[in-house]
Scaffold this motif. Structure first.
Motif, short mmCIF file in Angstrom:
data_model
loop_
_atom_site.label_atom_id
_atom_site.label_comp_id
_atom_site.label_asym_id
_atom_site.label_seq_id
_atom_site.Cartn_x
_atom_site.Cartn_y
_atom_site.Cartn_z
N GLY A 129 0.84 -1.19 0.00
CA GLY A 129 0.00 0.00 0.00
C GLY A 129 0.87 1.24 0.00
O GLY A 129 2.11 1.16 0.12
N SER A 175 -0.02 4.41 4.71
CA SER A 175 -1.33 3.74 4.67
C SER A 175 -1.58 2.92 5.94
O SER A 175 -2.71 2.52 6.22
CB SER A 175 -1.44 2.83 3.44
OG SER A 175 -0.46 1.81 3.46
N LYS A 212 0.70 0.18 6.96
CA LYS A 212 1.23 -1.18 6.83
C LYS A 212 2.03 -1.61 8.05
O LYS A 212 1.79 -2.68 8.63
CB LYS A 212 2.11 -1.29 5.57
CG LYS A 212 1.39 -0.99 4.27
CD LYS A 212 2.32 -1.11 3.07
CE LYS A 212 3.50 -0.15 3.09
NZ LYS A 212 3.10 1.29 3.10
N LYS A 253 -5.49 -0.61 1.89
CA LYS A 253 -6.06 0.44 1.03
C LYS A 253 -6.34 1.69 1.86
O LYS A 253 -7.01 1.64 2.88
CB LYS A 253 -7.36 -0.08 0.40
CG LYS A 253 -7.91 0.78 -0.70
CD LYS A 253 -9.09 0.08 -1.37
CE LYS A 253 -9.61 0.90 -2.53
NZ LYS A 253 -10.74 0.21 -3.19
N CYS A 254 -5.82 2.79 1.40
CA CYS A 254 -6.00 4.06 2.09
C CYS A 254 -5.85 5.17 1.06
O CYS A 254 -4.86 5.20 0.32
CB CYS A 254 -4.94 4.20 3.19
SG CYS A 254 -5.14 5.64 4.25
N ASN A 255 -6.84 6.06 0.97
CA ASN A 255 -6.76 7.09 -0.07
C ASN A 255 -5.60 8.04 0.21
O ASN A 255 -5.18 8.23 1.36
CB ASN A 255 -8.09 7.84 -0.21
CG ASN A 255 -8.42 8.68 1.00
OD1 ASN A 255 -7.73 9.64 1.32
ND2 ASN A 255 -9.50 8.33 1.70
N GLU A 274 -5.80 10.80 2.87
CA GLU A 274 -5.62 10.36 4.26
C GLU A 274 -4.17 10.04 4.55
O GLU A 274 -3.66 10.36 5.63
CB GLU A 274 -6.51 9.14 4.53
CG GLU A 274 -6.36 8.55 5.92
CD GLU A 274 -6.76 9.49 7.04
OE1 GLU A 274 -6.39 9.21 8.19
OE2 GLU A 274 -7.44 10.52 6.77
N CYS A 275 -3.48 9.44 3.58
CA CYS A 275 -2.05 9.15 3.76
C CYS A 275 -1.27 10.45 3.98
O CYS A 275 -0.39 10.53 4.84
CB CYS A 275 -1.50 8.40 2.55
SG CYS A 275 -2.08 6.71 2.37
N GLU A 312 -2.22 -0.98 -7.96
CA GLU A 312 -3.06 -1.67 -6.99
C GLU A 312 -3.11 -3.17 -7.28
O GLU A 312 -3.13 -3.57 -8.45
CB GLU A 312 -4.48 -1.10 -7.01
CG GLU A 312 -4.59 0.31 -6.49
CD GLU A 312 -6.05 0.74 -6.33
OE1 GLU A 312 -6.96 -0.07 -6.60
OE2 GLU A 312 -6.26 1.89 -5.93
N ASN A 364 -8.14 0.64 5.34
CA ASN A 364 -7.49 1.18 6.53
C ASN A 364 -7.83 2.63 6.83
O ASN A 364 -7.47 3.13 7.89
CB ASN A 364 -5.97 1.02 6.42
CG ASN A 364 -5.34 0.68 7.76
OD1 ASN A 364 -5.95 0.02 8.58
ND2 ASN A 364 -4.12 1.14 7.98
N ASP A 365 -8.50 3.30 5.90
CA ASP A 365 -8.95 4.66 6.16
C ASP A 365 -10.41 4.69 6.61
O ASP A 365 -10.98 5.75 6.84
CB ASP A 365 -8.75 5.54 4.93
CG ASP A 365 -9.37 4.94 3.67
OD1 ASP A 365 -9.84 3.78 3.73
OD2 ASP A 365 -9.38 5.62 2.63
#
Length: 199
Positions: free
Chosen positions: A33, A37, A39, A131-133, A136-137, A166, A176-177
């Protein structure tokens, strides 16, 4: 130059015998990711939960490995691929040792992740897409890397100036978000139980 004067030396202890000693199957939990994110945070939490239940584990973290084994590698596409190739080979050794190995690497290229999957037997590679947009990261960004990348201070930064591919068919997708870490940990542990990795 690659040496040609080498021969594989077999052990008298098999992977199956090591797994029997550990009382569980071994596998690579490959967390992929974007940077920030979650990890590494997730790997640490899952390892702690597994350890509390007597499971033999080890974490290979992207930053940690670059302090030693891969300290001579940069972040060009070629160096990223070599980074993942080396980690794949180390992970394979851990699987042979009967250990559940958790790896936290951006590993942005599908081809590189698939190369690692092919190193081990079927079901010994579990791809986990954290998965995290990117917004947000960037908001989390504990190291301030996204800001530096956007200011041109860091080149070849995944998600900004370098691609992230991906996973197409990961075994697990963790939003994860959108969910708390305990839910994400449960998601992975439940998968391992349902698929009979844990006795």
């Amino acid at each position: 130059m690659m040496s040609t004067n080498i021969t594989w030396h077999d052990s008298q202890v098999t992977k199956a015998e090591r797994q029997k000693l550990h009382k569980h199957q071994s596998a690579i939990l490959w967390f992929t990711g974007l940077s920030a994110s979650g990890k590494s945070t997730l790997c640490v939490a899952i390892e702690k939960r597994l350890h509390e239940h007597g499971i033999s584990t080890y974490i290979l973290d992207g930053d940690n490995v670059r302090h030693g084994l891969n300290k001579g590698l940069g972040f060009s596409p070629e160096d990223r691929s070599e980074n993942i190739r080396r980690i794949g080979e180390v992970s394979k050794l851990f699987v042979d040792a009967g250990v559940i190995t958790l790896t936290a690497f951006i590993s942005p290229y599908i081809k590189d992740r698939d190369t690692v999957r092919k190193l081990v037997e079927t079901k010994e590679f579990i791809e986990i897409y954290v998965k995290c947009n990117i917004e947000e990261c960037e908001r989390r960004d504990p190291k301030g890397l996204y800001e530096k990348a956007r200011n041109g201070e860091i080149k070849d930064f995944t998600g900004i100036s370098a691609p992230y591919e991906e996973p197409l068919n990961p075994e697990i997708v963790i939003e994860n978000d959108k969910q708390p870490i305990d839910v994400s940990v449960d998601q992975v542990i439940n998968y391992l139980l349902e698929e009979n990795y844990l006795c």
